[in-house]
Design a protein around this motif. Sequence first.
Motif, PDB file in Angstrom:
ATOM      1  N   LEU A  12      13.241  50.033 -67.765  1.00  0.00           N
ATOM      2  CA  LEU A  12      14.337  49.747 -66.854  1.00  0.00           C
ATOM      3  C   LEU A  12      15.115  48.589 -67.440  1.00  0.00           C
ATOM      4  CD1 LEU A  12      12.460  49.714 -63.413  1.00  0.00           C
ATOM      5  CD2 LEU A  12      13.854  51.565 -64.372  1.00  0.00           C
ATOM      6  N   ALA A  13      16.416  48.747 -67.522  1.00  0.00           N
ATOM      7  CA  ALA A  13      17.278  47.639 -67.925  1.00  0.00           C
ATOM      8  C   ALA A  13      17.818  46.997 -66.667  1.00  0.00           C
ATOM      9  CB  ALA A  13      18.422  48.149 -68.793  1.00  0.00           C
ATOM     10  N   VAL A  14      17.777  45.672 -66.608  1.00  0.00           N
ATOM     11  CA  VAL A  14      18.395  44.904 -65.537  1.00  0.00           C
ATOM     12  C   VAL A  14      19.619  44.248 -66.149  1.00  0.00           C
ATOM     13  CG1 VAL A  14      18.116  43.030 -63.864  1.00  0.00           C
ATOM     14  CG2 VAL A  14      16.140  44.472 -64.457  1.00  0.00           C
ATOM     15  N   ALA A  15      20.780  44.447 -65.533  1.00  0.00           N
ATOM     16  CA  ALA A  15      22.024  43.906 -66.083  1.00  0.00           C
ATOM     17  C   ALA A  15      22.823  43.231 -64.977  1.00  0.00           C
ATOM     18  CB  ALA A  15      22.852  45.019 -66.718  1.00  0.00           C
ATOM     19  N   THR A  16      23.564  42.203 -65.363  1.00  0.00           N
ATOM     20  CA  THR A  16      24.432  41.517 -64.414  1.00  0.00           C
ATOM     21  C   THR A  16      25.706  42.336 -64.212  1.00  0.00           C
ATOM     22  OG1 THR A  16      25.419  40.206 -66.183  1.00  0.00           O
ATOM     23  CG2 THR A  16      23.546  39.230 -65.019  1.00  0.00           C
ATOM     24  N   PRO A  22      23.025  42.961 -70.202  1.00  0.00           N
ATOM     25  CA  PRO A  22      21.588  43.137 -69.990  1.00  0.00           C
ATOM     26  C   PRO A  22      20.855  41.798 -70.046  1.00  0.00           C
ATOM     27  CG  PRO A  22      22.292  44.159 -72.063  1.00  0.00           C
ATOM     28  CD  PRO A  22      23.496  43.544 -71.437  1.00  0.00           C
ATOM     29  N   VAL A  23      19.982  41.572 -69.063  1.00  0.00           N
ATOM     30  CA  VAL A  23      19.235  40.317 -69.003  1.00  0.00           C
ATOM     31  C   VAL A  23      17.725  40.523 -69.034  1.00  0.00           C
ATOM     32  CG1 VAL A  23      21.055  38.975 -67.882  1.00  0.00           C
ATOM     33  CG2 VAL A  23      19.440  40.272 -66.473  1.00  0.00           C
ATOM     34  N   ALA A  24      17.252  41.735 -68.759  1.00  0.00           N
ATOM     35  CA  ALA A  24      15.807  41.993 -68.787  1.00  0.00           C
ATOM     36  C   ALA A  24      15.550  43.452 -69.102  1.00  0.00           C
ATOM     37  CB  ALA A  24      15.169  41.629 -67.447  1.00  0.00           C
ATOM     38  N   LEU A  25      14.405  43.677 -69.697  1.00  0.00           N
ATOM     39  CA  LEU A  25      13.935  45.022 -69.975  1.00  0.00           C
ATOM     40  C   LEU A  25      12.506  45.098 -69.445  1.00  0.00           C
ATOM     41  CD1 LEU A  25      14.755  47.666 -71.479  1.00  0.00           C
ATOM     42  CD2 LEU A  25      13.471  46.759 -73.426  1.00  0.00           C
ATOM     43  N   TRP A 125      18.776  34.907 -62.317  1.00  0.00           N
ATOM     44  CA  TRP A 125      20.081  34.817 -62.964  1.00  0.00           C
ATOM     45  C   TRP A 125      21.156  34.370 -61.984  1.00  0.00           C
ATOM     46  CZ3 TRP A 125      16.796  39.055 -63.581  1.00  0.00           C
ATOM     47  CH2 TRP A 125      16.073  39.026 -64.774  1.00  0.00           C
ATOM     48  N   GLY A 126      20.722  33.832 -60.842  1.00  0.00           N
ATOM     49  CA  GLY A 126      21.654  33.321 -59.841  1.00  0.00           C
ATOM     50  C   GLY A 126      21.943  34.328 -58.745  1.00  0.00           C
ATOM     51  N   ASP A 127      22.671  33.864 -57.750  1.00  0.00           N
ATOM     52  CA  ASP A 127      23.070  34.702 -56.623  1.00  0.00           C
ATOM     53  C   ASP A 127      24.248  35.548 -57.100  1.00  0.00           C
ATOM     54  OD1 ASP A 127      21.170  33.213 -55.293  1.00  0.00           O
ATOM     55  OD2 ASP A 127      22.627  31.936 -54.282  1.00  0.00           O
ATOM     56  N   ARG A 128      23.999  36.841 -57.292  1.00  0.00           N
ATOM     57  CA  ARG A 128      25.018  37.687 -57.914  1.00  0.00           C
ATOM     58  C   ARG A 128      24.688  39.160 -57.723  1.00  0.00           C
ATOM     59  NH1 ARG A 128      25.872  36.393 -63.388  1.00  0.00           N
ATOM     60  NH2 ARG A 128      27.036  38.330 -63.364  1.00  0.00           N
ATOM     61  N   ALA A 129      25.498  40.015 -58.276  1.00  0.00           N
ATOM     62  CA  ALA A 129      25.243  41.454 -58.277  1.00  0.00           C
ATOM     63  C   ALA A 129      24.507  41.826 -59.562  1.00  0.00           C
ATOM     64  CB  ALA A 129      26.552  42.225 -58.170  1.00  0.00           C
ATOM     65  N   LEU A 130      23.554  42.747 -59.419  1.00  0.00           N
ATOM     66  CA  LEU A 130      22.776  43.262 -60.545  1.00  0.00           C
ATOM     67  C   LEU A 130      22.723  44.776 -60.466  1.00  0.00           C
ATOM     68  CD1 LEU A 130      19.587  40.982 -60.490  1.00  0.00           C
ATOM     69  CD2 LEU A 130      21.517  40.804 -62.065  1.00  0.00           C
ATOM     70  N   MET A 131      22.392  45.373 -61.594  1.00  0.00           N
ATOM     71  CA  MET A 131      22.079  46.797 -61.578  1.00  0.00           C
ATOM     72  C   MET A 131      20.789  47.024 -62.339  1.00  0.00           C
ATOM     73  SD  MET A 131      24.988  48.456 -64.011  1.00  0.00           S
ATOM     74  CE  MET A 131      24.527  49.053 -65.611  1.00  0.00           C
ATOM     75  N   VAL A 132      20.069  48.066 -61.919  1.00  0.00           N
ATOM     76  CA  VAL A 132      18.822  48.474 -62.557  1.00  0.00           C
ATOM     77  C   VAL A 132      18.990  49.942 -62.925  1.00  0.00           C
ATOM     78  CG1 VAL A 132      16.334  48.805 -62.241  1.00  0.00           C
ATOM     79  CG2 VAL A 132      17.474  46.846 -61.162  1.00  0.00           C
ATOM     80  N   PRO A 134      17.404  53.268 -65.616  1.00  0.00           N
ATOM     81  CA  PRO A 134      16.389  53.699 -66.583  1.00  0.00           C
ATOM     82  C   PRO A 134      17.023  53.879 -67.953  1.00  0.00           C
ATOM     83  CG  PRO A 134      17.033  55.540 -65.187  1.00  0.00           C
ATOM     84  CD  PRO A 134      17.770  54.332 -64.685  1.00  0.00           C
ATOM     85  N   VAL A 135      16.307  53.459 -68.990  1.00  0.00           N
ATOM     86  CA  VAL A 135      16.775  53.600 -70.377  1.00  0.00           C
ATOM     87  C   VAL A 135      15.590  53.958 -71.262  1.00  0.00           C
ATOM     88  CG1 VAL A 135      18.691  51.954 -70.127  1.00  0.00           C
ATOM     89  CG2 VAL A 135      16.461  51.133 -70.882  1.00  0.00           C
ATOM     90  N   ASP A 136      15.897  54.497 -72.444  1.00  0.00           N
ATOM     91  CA  ASP A 136      14.857  54.688 -73.443  1.00  0.00           C
ATOM     92  C   ASP A 136      14.358  53.314 -73.851  1.00  0.00           C
ATOM     93  OD1 ASP A 136      16.047  57.570 -75.318  1.00  0.00           O
ATOM     94  OD2 ASP A 136      14.535  57.428 -73.749  1.00  0.00           O
ATOM     95  N   CYS A 137      13.072  53.201 -74.078  1.00  0.00           N
ATOM     96  CA  CYS A 137      12.516  51.936 -74.551  1.00  0.00           C
ATOM     97  C   CYS A 137      12.841  51.770 -76.034  1.00  0.00           C
ATOM     98  CB  CYS A 137      11.008  51.916 -74.362  1.00  0.00           C
ATOM     99  SG  CYS A 137      10.484  51.961 -72.644  1.00  0.00           S
ATOM    100  N   PRO A 138      13.224  50.564 -76.425  1.00  0.00           N
ATOM    101  CA  PRO A 138      13.452  50.324 -77.850  1.00  0.00           C
ATOM    102  C   PRO A 138      12.119  50.360 -78.607  1.00  0.00           C
ATOM    103  CG  PRO A 138      13.693  48.293 -76.604  1.00  0.00           C
ATOM    104  CD  PRO A 138      13.479  49.395 -75.610  1.00  0.00           C
ATOM    105  N   ASP A 139      12.182  50.563 -79.909  1.00  0.00           N
ATOM    106  CA  ASP A 139      10.977  50.554 -80.738  1.00  0.00           C
ATOM    107  C   ASP A 139      10.217  49.250 -80.514  1.00  0.00           C
ATOM    108  OD1 ASP A 139      11.589  53.019 -81.788  1.00  0.00           O
ATOM    109  OD2 ASP A 139      12.522  52.195 -83.600  1.00  0.00           O
ATOM    110  N   GLY A 140       8.905  49.359 -80.403  1.00  0.00           N
ATOM    111  CA  GLY A 140       8.075  48.174 -80.249  1.00  0.00           C
ATOM    112  C   GLY A 140       7.920  47.712 -78.814  1.00  0.00           C
TER     113      GLY A 140
END
Length: 161
Positions: A12-16, A22-25, A125-132, A134-140
């Motif tokens: 899952l990618a978390v993005a602002t 993107p801020v988290a995977l 990442w503060g009080d804001r809007a985010l989206m989550v 699904p994505v392919d996982c990167p290698d490793g």
Amino acid sequence: MIVAAAGALVCLAVATLPDEHPVALVTLQDPPATFSVSYLHSVTRTLVDERYVVENGALVQTEMRFEQHGPGLPTEADPGGSFTTEGGRFVSRMSRRFDGIRMRVHRDQHPTLSSRSGRVDLARWGDRALMVVPVDCPDGANAFAAPLIADAPAAAKPKPP
């Protein structure tokens, strides 16, 4: 939308928002690739727990648990779903399909994304809007960690739902 191959790790990618940075995977263990988003309801100030599974590149909301009725919470079952009480909490079971989740988070609501891999404080990442999404996982990618990423590789960059 990037779809993970059957049997592969799902991330899952978390993005602002609105910049979609993107801020988290989060790597989900498979199968099934499940996670939850929990938070304090803005009006009732009681815990809400939303449960999801990743199926065929989409997020499927399977359940919502909460203690008190409030704005935006279900009051009856979806078609084909159920609405019951268990242990003093309301439980709504459903099958709602989404390409991704967009949400506004605030630290006072303690929004948390949880999986078998770990927990992510969504207000970090503060009080804001985010989206989550699904994505392919990167290698490793590691099935037992929820690492932060400064910039996602192109394969993991989320696309808007």
